[in-house]
Design an enzyme around this catalytic site. Sequence first.
Site, PDB file in Angstrom:
ATOM      1  N   ASP A  57       0.821  -1.206   0.000  1.00 38.05           N
ATOM      2  CA  ASP A  57       0.000   0.000   0.000  1.00 38.05           C
ATOM      3  C   ASP A  57       0.862   1.266   0.000  1.00 38.05           C
ATOM      4  OD1 ASP A  57      -1.281  -2.330   0.905  1.00 38.05           O
ATOM      5  OD2 ASP A  57      -2.835  -1.194   1.933  1.00 38.05           O
ATOM      6  N   HIS A  59      -0.692   4.750  -0.298  1.00 34.11           N
ATOM      7  CA  HIS A  59      -1.485   5.760   0.407  1.00 34.11           C
ATOM      8  C   HIS A  59      -0.955   7.188   0.297  1.00 34.11           C
ATOM      9  CE1 HIS A  59      -4.724   3.478   2.051  1.00 34.11           C
ATOM     10  NE2 HIS A  59      -3.933   2.613   2.687  1.00 34.11           N
ATOM     11  N   ASN A 128      -9.237  -1.512  -1.216  1.00 33.43           N
ATOM     12  CA  ASN A 128     -10.515  -1.039  -0.692  1.00 33.43           C
ATOM     13  C   ASN A 128     -10.644   0.480  -0.798  1.00 33.43           C
ATOM     14  OD1 ASN A 128      -8.432  -1.225   1.454  1.00 33.43           O
ATOM     15  ND2 ASN A 128     -10.006  -0.337   2.782  1.00 33.43           N
ATOM     16  N   HIS A 129      -9.526   1.200  -0.771  1.00 35.21           N
ATOM     17  CA  HIS A 129      -9.615   2.659  -0.836  1.00 35.21           C
ATOM     18  C   HIS A 129      -9.912   3.151  -2.248  1.00 35.21           C
ATOM     19  CE1 HIS A 129      -8.537   3.799   3.329  1.00 35.21           C
ATOM     20  NE2 HIS A 129      -8.034   2.576   3.327  1.00 35.21           N
ATOM     21  N   HIS A 230      -5.869  -7.705  -2.774  1.00 36.63           N
ATOM     22  CA  HIS A 230      -5.607  -6.698  -1.754  1.00 36.63           C
ATOM     23  C   HIS A 230      -5.909  -7.206  -0.347  1.00 36.63           C
ATOM     24  CE1 HIS A 230      -4.936  -2.722  -0.126  1.00 36.63           C
ATOM     25  NE2 HIS A 230      -6.065  -2.825   0.551  1.00 36.63           N
TER      26      HIS A 230
END
Length: 390
Positions: A57, A59, A128-129, A230
């Site tokens: 990830d 982010h 999921n984001h 993921h």
Amino acid sequence: MEEPKTLCDNIPALFSSFVDTFVDFSVSGLFLPPKPTISPPQKTIYTSPNRLIAIGDLHGDLDKSKQAFRLAGLIDLNDRWCGGDATVVQVGDVLDRGGDEIKILYFLEKLKREAGRSGGNLITMNGNHEIMNVDGDFRYVTKMGLNEFRVWADWYCVGNVMKSLCNGVLEGGVRDLYDGVPLDFPGVKAEIVDGVRARVAALRPNGPIAKRFLTTNVTVLVIGDSVFVHGGLLPHHVSYGLERINEEVRDWIGGFKERVSSELVRGRNSLVWLRRFSDELAKNCDCSTLEHVLATIPGAKRMIMGHTIQEKGINGVCNNKAIRIDVGMSRGCTNGLPEVLEINGKSEVRILTSNALYRNGYKSSIETDVMKGIGFGIPQHGPKQVEVKA
């Protein structure tokens, strides 16, 4: 008498391309390499490459993203691809928690094109984001992230105005970015409304950012004997069909399908939210279900996933059949030092870590330790390779 042709009549495609390049550079600071004439189709299953790298990830932290790619020897000091024919998988969650989300999307797109010209491949996945943002769920968005989208929207609209100067540059005319987007949002502070509107417009199904960058993502992937997802896969996901999952999620993000099943991308048992194999305590992981899932995918030995931060660094459970690679590297998470997973053509697995504790004095050579497991009992994150027996 026939009227003379204008500049726009002669070079509409060239003008449109110029505007797009101008907007891209204004937003990202990058000149993207030319797109391949024929883009390879999105695939779900690949054969084993000579070198396979998995990155967790990101982010919204561009600096940490570059560190991870550089750690694996994939980019040089000028951020250009130098990974040759390596295949790289980024397991999702580029969005949220940071302020460089769009810049990372552009950075990954640049590397995809550069890698392809060198015989390599960079595959990006949905986390999921990504799903949350396409759904308009902005719980984990930062003010810097909203501002980045507001600035992008301003440049995008400038580009539309430039294109509208030439009639017919775009078939059907220039699309209004904010068509159908509310002017205000109840409960949202006035100073961030513009950023929220821009984010909705950009990331909704068929929005310009969603369509351009996220429709090329996959949600599940099989490369050689490794399965990438993921969050995780359950038996009914495999029964539903891996290629079918990728197609339906892609079509939803691209605006061709109204919805996609919540069992696939929403809820704690979906592919992007599942944590059954991610608990740092091995005894809390559902190894029997994991083994059943792998047994239903021909040739699969291991599942590689992100989503759940591993404070001990990249590690494996269930006899290394579950490998967890989210080390929380973003400053919006735990600011962990980057680590990446490497699998060679013989299916040998090792961790590349930037933890200075692994340095042997000032030596720059990479050392190797053979471990029975992955990551447990060793300091997290210098450059060092921790080899794992598959």
